[in-house]
Design a protein around this motif. Sequence first.
Motif, PDB file in Angstrom:
ATOM      1  N   HIS A 120       0.696  -1.006  -0.023  1.00 51.54           N
ATOM      2  CA  HIS A 120       0.001   0.012   0.142  1.00 51.54           C
ATOM      3  C   HIS A 120       0.643   1.212   0.040  1.00 51.54           C
ATOM      4  O   HIS A 120       2.320   1.174   0.584  1.00 51.54           O
ATOM      5  CB  HIS A 120      -0.786  -0.040   1.054  1.00 51.54           C
ATOM      6  N   THR A 121       0.404   1.680  -0.475  1.00 49.04           N
ATOM      7  CA  THR A 121       1.529   3.537  -0.711  1.00 49.04           C
ATOM      8  C   THR A 121       1.115   4.059   0.516  1.00 49.04           C
ATOM      9  O   THR A 121       2.040   5.123   1.023  1.00 49.04           O
ATOM     10  CB  THR A 121       0.829   4.589  -1.084  1.00 49.04           C
ATOM     11  N   LYS A 122      -0.125   4.351   2.143  1.00 52.67           N
ATOM     12  CA  LYS A 122      -0.173   4.749   2.988  1.00 52.67           C
ATOM     13  C   LYS A 122      -0.083   3.740   4.321  1.00 52.67           C
ATOM     14  O   LYS A 122      -0.770   2.632   4.168  1.00 52.67           O
ATOM     15  CB  LYS A 122      -1.342   5.770   2.702  1.00 52.67           C
ATOM     16  N   ARG A 123       0.428   4.176   5.038  1.00 50.72           N
ATOM     17  CA  ARG A 123       0.283   3.253   6.607  1.00 50.72           C
ATOM     18  C   ARG A 123      -1.130   2.953   6.897  1.00 50.72           C
ATOM     19  O   ARG A 123      -1.765   2.242   6.958  1.00 50.72           O
ATOM     20  CB  ARG A 123       1.230   3.500   7.223  1.00 50.72           C
ATOM     21  N   TYR A 124      -1.911   3.909   7.106  1.00 47.94           N
ATOM     22  CA  TYR A 124      -3.236   3.679   7.090  1.00 47.94           C
ATOM     23  C   TYR A 124      -4.145   2.792   6.263  1.00 47.94           C
ATOM     24  O   TYR A 124      -4.688   1.647   6.271  1.00 47.94           O
ATOM     25  CB  TYR A 124      -4.389   5.382   7.098  1.00 47.94           C
ATOM     26  N   GLN A 125      -3.577   2.438   4.574  1.00 45.70           N
ATOM     27  CA  GLN A 125      -4.397   1.801   4.298  1.00 45.70           C
ATOM     28  C   GLN A 125      -3.982   0.209   4.990  1.00 45.70           C
ATOM     29  O   GLN A 125      -4.407  -0.804   4.929  1.00 45.70           O
ATOM     30  CB  GLN A 125      -3.557   1.460   2.739  1.00 45.70           C
ATOM     31  N   THR A 601      -2.834   1.726  -3.677  1.00 48.23           N
ATOM     32  CA  THR A 601      -2.706   0.255  -3.736  1.00 48.23           C
ATOM     33  C   THR A 601      -2.436  -0.836  -4.158  1.00 48.23           C
ATOM     34  O   THR A 601      -3.169  -0.309  -5.308  1.00 48.23           O
ATOM     35  CB  THR A 601      -4.222  -0.779  -2.790  1.00 48.23           C
ATOM     36  N   LEU A 602      -1.456  -1.072  -4.029  1.00 50.64           N
ATOM     37  CA  LEU A 602      -0.446  -1.914  -4.641  1.00 50.64           C
ATOM     38  C   LEU A 602      -0.004  -0.922  -6.780  1.00 50.64           C
ATOM     39  O   LEU A 602      -0.074  -2.103  -7.503  1.00 50.64           O
ATOM     40  CB  LEU A 602      -0.269  -3.405  -4.987  1.00 50.64           C
ATOM     41  N   GLY A 603       0.128   0.173  -6.463  1.00 48.28           N
ATOM     42  CA  GLY A 603       0.422   0.532  -7.230  1.00 48.28           C
ATOM     43  C   GLY A 603       1.589   1.266  -8.520  1.00 48.28           C
ATOM     44  O   GLY A 603       1.193   0.859  -9.615  1.00 48.28           O
ATOM     45  N   SER A 604       2.433  -0.227  -7.712  1.00 52.36           N
ATOM     46  CA  SER A 604       3.170  -0.464  -9.016  1.00 52.36           C
ATOM     47  C   SER A 604       3.297  -1.357 -10.162  1.00 52.36           C
ATOM     48  O   SER A 604       4.077  -1.615 -10.321  1.00 52.36           O
ATOM     49  CB  SER A 604       5.121  -0.379  -8.414  1.00 52.36           C
ATOM     50  N   ALA A 605       2.016  -2.381  -9.943  1.00 48.78           N
ATOM     51  CA  ALA A 605       1.169  -3.520 -10.500  1.00 48.78           C
ATOM     52  C   ALA A 605       1.403  -3.019 -12.252  1.00 48.78           C
ATOM     53  O   ALA A 605       0.984  -2.085 -13.011  1.00 48.78           O
ATOM     54  CB  ALA A 605       0.068  -3.821 -10.136  1.00 48.78           C
TER      55      ALA A 605
END
Length: 894
Positions: A120-125, A601-605
């Motif tokens: 995830h990009t952020k820890r809150y996610q 979320t998992l934006g590098s895919a």
Amino acid sequence: MTKERQTDSQESLPGIEKEGQGKLTVFLGATAGVGKTYSMLEAARERLTEGMDVMAGFVETHAQTETEALLSDIPAIPVKTREYMGRTFKEMNLEAILERHPQLVLVDELAHTNIPGSRHTKRYQDVEELLTAGINVYVTLNIQHLESLNDVVAQITGVRVLETVPDRVLEAASQVQVVDITPDELIQRLEEGKVIIQGQAAEFMKKFFRPGNINALREMSLRYTAKRVDSQLESYMQTHGIDGPWPSGEKIMVCVSSNPFSARLIRTAKRMAARQNSDWLAVHVAPPGQMPKCEAEKSTMAQNLSMAGKLGAEIVTLHGDDIVEELLALARKRNVSQIIIGKPERTRFKELLHGSIVDKVIRNSHGISIHIICGRREANEQKPEKVKKDNGRSLGNIPLHRKYSYTPYLISALMMAVLTLIVAPAASFLGPVNIFMLCVLPVLFSGARWGKFPAIVTAGIGVVIFNFFFVPPFFTLSVSDFRYVISFVILIIVGFVTGTLSARLKDQINYSRQREEQVTALYSLSRDLTAVDKLERVLDSIARKIADTLDGQVVLLLPDEKNKLVLSQSSSSDHFLTESELAVAAWVYERGLKAGQGTETLGSAKALYLPLTTEQGTQGVLGICFHHPKGQIDPEQISFLDAFAGLAAMAINRIKLASEARQAHTLAESERLRTALFNSLSHDLRTPLASIIGAATGLLEDHDVVYSPDARQDLLQTILQGAERMNRFVNNLLDMARLESGMLKLNKDWCDIQDIIGVAVNRLEIVLAKRLLDIDIPVGLPLVQADYILIEQVLINLLDNAVKYSEPNSKITISVKQLSAKLEISVANRGTPIPETDLSKVFDKFYRLNSPLQVSGTGLGLSICKGIVETHNGEIWAENNELGGVTIIFNLPL
């Protein structure tokens, strides 16, 4: 360590917690250094002494002795390290926590941004995923990291906080505990080195940690907690039916555009809605066919709407020429009481030229409160760069950017030149007025064909030519009569208006074509899916249609028997799935949330993954790898993709439900067969078995009794009748099993129907002994090609059925007659007729007629007859005869 004062909102907000989901407790502070981590660890130790399974997921002690002492007693899950830009960073090990699955996990610094490449990009996610997995979480957060307060904090402190958390995370918390100390205590702790701000200590000392700033942040945190307590009190009063003064309903609408300034409007709307406990809408009005000026504006627009969605707004996108009319129409329709709109940084001349949207909204609001926020650009806000692109693609494959060409201007100039050459010889005849009207024609053509700027240039060329060649003094650009200047201005206005209207019409046509393609694609997919009843064909249709429409490669992944995702369909032979991509798809399937390219979320895919969700749960995952890589996906694209995913999910679910329905029907039929067989076993087997056993016992055991020949014959007949009855029953079961399985094979030979009837009558001699048998077979019947044994079985079943449903000593008639190409055999009895509505049902499995006679059997005999006759390509039916009984007739082809 200094003792902190704590305010705790113990009651949870109604409707926030979901069944099976973990509870979130937030330790909220005004700023860093107030002791949030220390308070979190103290509370965790209390839970630990109560016997709860507590683990430290990620706790930052900043080398403070007191904090480390508290943490030493709490079991910790080892963090994982990641390399980024030549440095090593520590991150929370989300996968290990999910695998360990403690009852409570401690997570520090909720607003932290994870290293690129994390799930995830952020820890809150990460925390949201832990909550979804049913794990309770303690977290720490500073009030300045709340998204809706971001710009307010920047105005108060002069420091822009880059890491933020959406308000919905805090609103979903089961408990918010405020950790608070005085400004003097905080500054003292900072001086003692107990507050560590890495790399920015000097700047924060000057700008952030001032008594005024700290007090303002304390007030914000306390106000937020007070608002939660207020909401809890109202919820309690409503739940327990306590009367009280309820605030009137309010609804807020904020106007959003591609301007970066809109982010401030959205945050303002969120704060107002939170204070008034009201719903709010984020509205964007786009004129039909208006295309993005550049990719930066498109990205900013998507970011603004995405921020509004995260803050809890309802996103509404409208299309219309009149922005003000569309805004106010929606406001009245949705009962909006307040509108927030930004006043752009325009000069007075631009407002006079284009009109002021703000002024129009105010004039036509009619009872709606208007809040105007001046558009003052922040120092860190930059204007979006005008990036030139060529041949971009939209969802409907409509070009978003046009290539710049000089051709329209050259053709326009050539038209004016040709017109001059044609008109010049007849100038004295035509006169200035007609020549001027002829000059309007190329302007109109350019405007209609190429748009505004070519039309204006053509008008300018026309003015020069008309002035130079046809207005005295000739062959100069000077004008002796001022009235010609008015004509020149009119010509320019004609070019401007014609070109503007033409450009707008073309944009509307392009936009309509794009929307038509989208709707057509959805309709085509829905129509194809409705007509298909095989899962493989449904998946193939989904993959091909989406790939063609979205210009990308599509994969469909469905769960197997072990509930593990496997590739079920791909739009091309070489798919893009790797182990890492499959892991992203598995996460989407488990959580029911979209992830991958263009998301946080998992934006590098490589691809974007959407869950195929229905009311019955997630059916699978749809993966789309765009041929032209995209950045932020705008809301319109998301809506379109969601529509495709929804149709695909419903189609897959429909096929699965149909398959389950067939299985349920098969099970029901099997259960019915089992019940019928058990019922038959209890009567049709037990009764003859009992008679056989009784007769055989009498013959074997009573040695001293001497049976007369007649008595002995009766006992043997009883044994024989019981055995034959059981034999017919077993044969019927075997024949039905062979018919149902398709294993019944015909052994055809030329047969004499008279011989078959004679054998069947002889086998039922005892059964037919109490009936009058009348056989009518004409002489000279031809042979019939049939399976002798099976046709004999048909006749035995028909005779047995005729005996069961007729009175003793009544007549049973067997007749045969030859038709043109068929041999027709009928068996008739004298008994109770069958209701007309039931004549077609007598050949159904397990069907039994209501009869005053005591009739035994399974209801399979006539069904077997029907199967055997139809296997011979014949027909069988039942009809009531004139003498009050039933005649069953079948024919065989000759």
